[in-house]
Enzyme design. Structure first.
Site, PDB file in Angstrom:
ATOM      1  N   ASP A 113      -4.088  10.843  -1.015  1.00 27.94           N
ATOM      2  CA  ASP A 113      -2.452   9.522  -0.897  1.00 27.94           C
ATOM      3  C   ASP A 113      -2.261   9.452   0.706  1.00 27.94           C
ATOM      4  O   ASP A 113      -1.789  11.126   1.288  1.00 27.94           O
ATOM      5  CB  ASP A 113      -1.289  11.220  -1.519  1.00 27.94           C
ATOM      6  CG  ASP A 113      -0.031   9.291  -1.398  1.00 27.94           C
ATOM      7  OD1 ASP A 113       0.369   9.220  -0.134  1.00 27.94           O
ATOM      8  OD2 ASP A 113       0.209   9.454  -2.844  1.00 27.94           O
ATOM      9  N   HIS A 114      -2.902   8.598   1.738  1.00 27.56           N
ATOM     10  CA  HIS A 114      -1.669   9.199   3.156  1.00 27.56           C
ATOM     11  C   HIS A 114      -0.532   9.553   3.207  1.00 27.56           C
ATOM     12  O   HIS A 114      -0.571  10.058   5.017  1.00 27.56           O
ATOM     13  CB  HIS A 114      -2.444   7.349   4.076  1.00 27.56           C
ATOM     14  CG  HIS A 114      -1.703   6.667   3.333  1.00 27.56           C
ATOM     15  ND1 HIS A 114      -1.841   5.545   2.775  1.00 27.56           N
ATOM     16  CD2 HIS A 114      -1.290   6.396   3.911  1.00 27.56           C
ATOM     17  CE1 HIS A 114      -0.831   4.831   2.593  1.00 27.56           C
ATOM     18  NE2 HIS A 114      -0.566   5.104   3.702  1.00 27.56           N
ATOM     19  N   HIS A 129       2.365   7.541  -3.724  1.00 23.40           N
ATOM     20  CA  HIS A 129       3.321   7.917  -2.512  1.00 23.40           C
ATOM     21  C   HIS A 129       5.337   8.736  -3.282  1.00 23.40           C
ATOM     22  O   HIS A 129       5.419   9.176  -2.215  1.00 23.40           O
ATOM     23  CB  HIS A 129       3.286   6.529  -1.632  1.00 23.40           C
ATOM     24  CG  HIS A 129       2.450   5.666  -1.546  1.00 23.40           C
ATOM     25  ND1 HIS A 129       1.144   6.374  -0.560  1.00 23.40           N
ATOM     26  CD2 HIS A 129       2.149   4.443  -1.382  1.00 23.40           C
ATOM     27  CE1 HIS A 129       0.331   5.839  -0.903  1.00 23.40           C
ATOM     28  NE2 HIS A 129       0.699   4.979  -1.049  1.00 23.40           N
TER      29      HIS A 129
END
Ligand code: NAD
Length: 481
Positions: free
Chosen positions: A177-178, A239
C-alpha cells in the site's frame, strides 16, 4: 550473504508502474548504497525486448535522477530482460536458467524477490509456477511483492489468499500500500507517541478526526477498472484504512512486525458497522462527477469504457466510529474523490475546545502537496482587546530536516529487502477492511442509486458531505464541499 544481495524479478516490466515508480526507486536505492553490487534485475513481460532495449527503457525512466553517467551505466548493466507469458509453464524454465546464471555471475547466494506488477488475477498462476518450476531457492530468501487490489470483496480476497499461501507463507508476502511508504505516515507514530500528544490521544481530548484524500484528476484510461472499483474500493479499502489504523493504533507490546501489525488489525476490525439503512443514509455520502462544460471536462459517465448510466461512485464521504472504549463516540470524518477542485491529502486531529468561547486547537498533518505538520492554536491578536485568532506552528519537511526524503516505492522496496513486514499490509488487515467495505455495498444495493449525489468536475465535491460534519456541530477543516 547480506539481505541486499539479490535478484529482483519484475513481472510487468513494460508497464506504467514500473517505468514511473519502480525503476527510479531501484536506482535511488542503488545510489544510496542500499543495494550492493551483488544484484541483478530481471524484467519480464510478454513483449519481445532485448537486454539492450530494456536498459534503454530503464535509462529513460531514471534519466532525471542521474548525477554521474558512469554510475548509471554500471547500474543499468545489472538489468536483464526475459520475454515471458505468465501462463506458459515452459517460460519459467528459461527464467530459472537465467536466474541461476545471474546468481553465479553476481555471487548473489540465493536471495530472490519476485515483484508482481500485473493484474491480480494472474498472481496465483505465477506463484504456482515459481514453486513448481523450481524458481525458489533453499539457500536464500524468497519474497513476493504484490500490488493492489487484493481482491474485489472479502470472498475474492479469501480465494486469492488461499491460492497464494499454497506456495508462499504470510511472512513471505509483501502487500504494497504505497501510502505506507510515505515518510510522514511511516514516521507518524513517533511524532504521536514520543511527544506530548501521547497524553491526549483519546476520546477524552479529541473531538473528531478528519481525513481527506482528494484528487483533481479523473479516471484517465482506467475506466474498465474503475467501473468495478469506484473510489471506495480504490482508495477507502486500502489507503484510508491504513491511515486510520496508523493514527489510532495502540503502542505494540514489543518491537516486532507481528505485534505492530496485530495492533493495526485490531483497529480495522473495530470499525463499527451501520445497524440500519437509515443510519447508513445519515452517515454515508457517495457522489459522482458530472461534466464541467466551462473547462471542457467530461463527466464520469462520458469517460472511456464507462457505462453511460453508471452508478459507480467517484466520491465517498462518511462518518465512521471505532468500537473501542478509548475512542467511544469520536467521529472520524473521511472522504476521498476524483475530479475535485485540487489535489490534497490531509489529516486533521481536532481537539476538544478548552471551553465554548474558544476555538478548538487542532493538528493538521499534510501529506500532499506539502509535507508538514501544523499545530493550530489560539493567539491574542496584537493590540488592545482585539480578541484571538487561530494561528499555526509549523514543522515543514525538506526545509527543517537536512536529509534526503526517500520516495514511497524506494522505502517499500528497501523494506522488503530488509524484511520490514510492518511496512506492508497483513492479510487480516485486508480481510477486515473488506468486511467493512462489503457491508457498505449491502446497503448501496438496497438504495439502487437513489443516494448518488452529483458534483461538478473540479468543484469541492457534493454538498451532502457537509451535512456529516454539521450534524456533529463542526465543519471540514480543509475545504467545505
Ligand atoms: P500496465 O497495464 O501498464 O502493465 C501491465 C504489465 O503486465 C505489462 O508489462 C504487460 O506486458 C504485462 N502483462 C499482462 N499480461 C501478461 C501476461 N499474461 N504475461 C506476462 N506479462 C503480462 O499496468 P500498471 O499500471 O503497470 O499496473 C500494474 C499493477 O499495479 C496492476 O495490478 C495495478 O492495479 C497495480 N497498480 C498500479 C498503479 C499505477 O500507478 N500504475 C498504482 C497502484 C497499483
Amino acid at each position: 550473504m547480506k539481505d541486499n544481495q539479490l535478484i529482483l524479478t519484475l513481472f510487468g516490466a513494460t508497464g506504467d508502474l514500473a517505468a514511473r515508480k519502480l525503476y527510479p526507486a531501484i536506482y535511488r536505492l542503488y545510489k544510496a548504497g542500499n543495494i550492493s553490487d551483488h544484484f541483478a534485475v530481471i524484467g519480464t513481460a510478454r513483449r519481445d525486448w532485448s537486454h539492450e532495449y530494456f536498459r534503454d527503457v530503464v535509462y529513460y525512466s531514471i534519466k532525471d535522477e542521474i548525477t554521474q553517467a558512469h554510475e548509471a551505466d554500471e547500474f543499468l548493466s545489472h538489468f536483464y530482460y526475459q520475454a515471458h507469458d505468465v501462463n506458459d509453464a515452459d517460460h519459467y524454465q528459461s527464467l530459472a536458467t537465467l536466474m541461476t546464471h545471474l546468481d553465479n555471475q553476481y555471487q548473489i547466494g540465493g536471495n530472490r524477490i519476485f515483484y508482481i506488477s500485473l493484474n491480480p488475477v494472474l498472481f496465483p498462476v505465477i506463484t504456482h509456477n515459481l514453486r513448481n518450476q523450481g524458481l525458489l531457492t533453499d539457500n536464500g530468501y524468497n519474497r513476493l511483492i504484490i500490488e493492489k487490489p487484493f481482491g474485489f470483496d472479502e470472498a475474492s480476497a479469501i480465494e486469492l489468499q488461499i491460492q497464494l499461501t499454497k506456495d508462499f507463507n504470510e511472512n513471505q508476502i509483501f502487500r504494497i500500500d504505497h501510502y505506507l511508504g510515505k515518510e510522514l505516515l511511516s514516521s507518524f507514530r513517533k511524532f504521536r507517541c514520543e511527544n506530548l500528544w501521547a497524553h491526549f490521544w483519546s476520546k477524552d481530548y479529541i473531538d473528531n478526526i478528519q481525513i481527506s484524500l482528494a484528487e483533481d484528476l479523473g479516471i484517465g484510461q482506467r475506466g474498465a477498472y474503475y467501473e468495478r472499483s469506484g473510489v471506495t474500493k480504490d482508495m477507502i479499502q486500502n489507503h484510508m484504512m491504513q491511515i486510520i489504523a496508523l493514527l489510532v493504533m495502540e503502542q505494540p507490546c514489543n518491537p516486532s512486525a507481528e505485534a505492530f501489525r496485530q495492533e493495526k488489525i485490531d483497529m480495522i476490525k473495530s470499525l463499527k458497522k451501520y445497524q440500519t439503512l437509515d443510519e447508513f443514509k445519515k452517515h454515508v455520502v457517495r457522489g459522482q462527477y458530472k461534466a464541467n462544460r466551462a473547462k471542457s471536462i467530461p463527466g464520469y459517465r462520458g469517460e472511456d469504457a464507462v457505462d453511460p448510466e453508471s452508478l459507480t461512485e467517484t466520491f465517498f464521504a462518511a462518518h465512521i466510529e471505532l468500537d473501542l472504549p478509548q475512542w467511544e463516540g469520536v467521529p472520524f470524518f473521511i472522504r476521498s474523490g476524483k475530479r475535485l477542485e485540487r489535489k490534497y491529502t490531509t489529516i486533521h486531529i481536532v481537539f476538544k475546545a478548552v471551553d465554548e468561547h474558544y476555538a478548538p486547537n487542532y493538528l493538521k498533518i499534510e501529506l500532499d502537496p506539502q509535507m508538514r505538520i501544523q499545530y493550530y492554536f489560539n493567539q491574542e491578536k496584537p493590540g488592545y482587546n482585539t480578541g484571538s485568532k487561530v494561528v499555526p506552528m509549523t514543522f515543514q519537511y525538506r526545509s527543517d530536516l537536512e536529509t534526503r526524503i526517500p520516495h514511497d516505492y524506494e522505502r517499500l522496496i528497501n523494506g522488503c529487502i530488509n524484511n520490514r513486514l510492518d511496512d506492508f499490509v497483513h492479510w487480516y488487515e485486508s480481510k477486515y477492511a473488506w468486511q467493512f467495505i462489503d457491508h457498505l455495498y449491502d446497503y448501496w444495493d438496497q438504495l439502487n442509486g437513489e443516494d448518488l449525489a452529483f458534483y461538478e468536475a473540479l468543484s469541492p465535491g457534493p454538498e451532502a458531505a457537509n451535512e456529516l460534519t454539521k450534524a456533529h456541530g463542526t465543519r471540514w477543516y480543509d475545504y467545505q464541499c
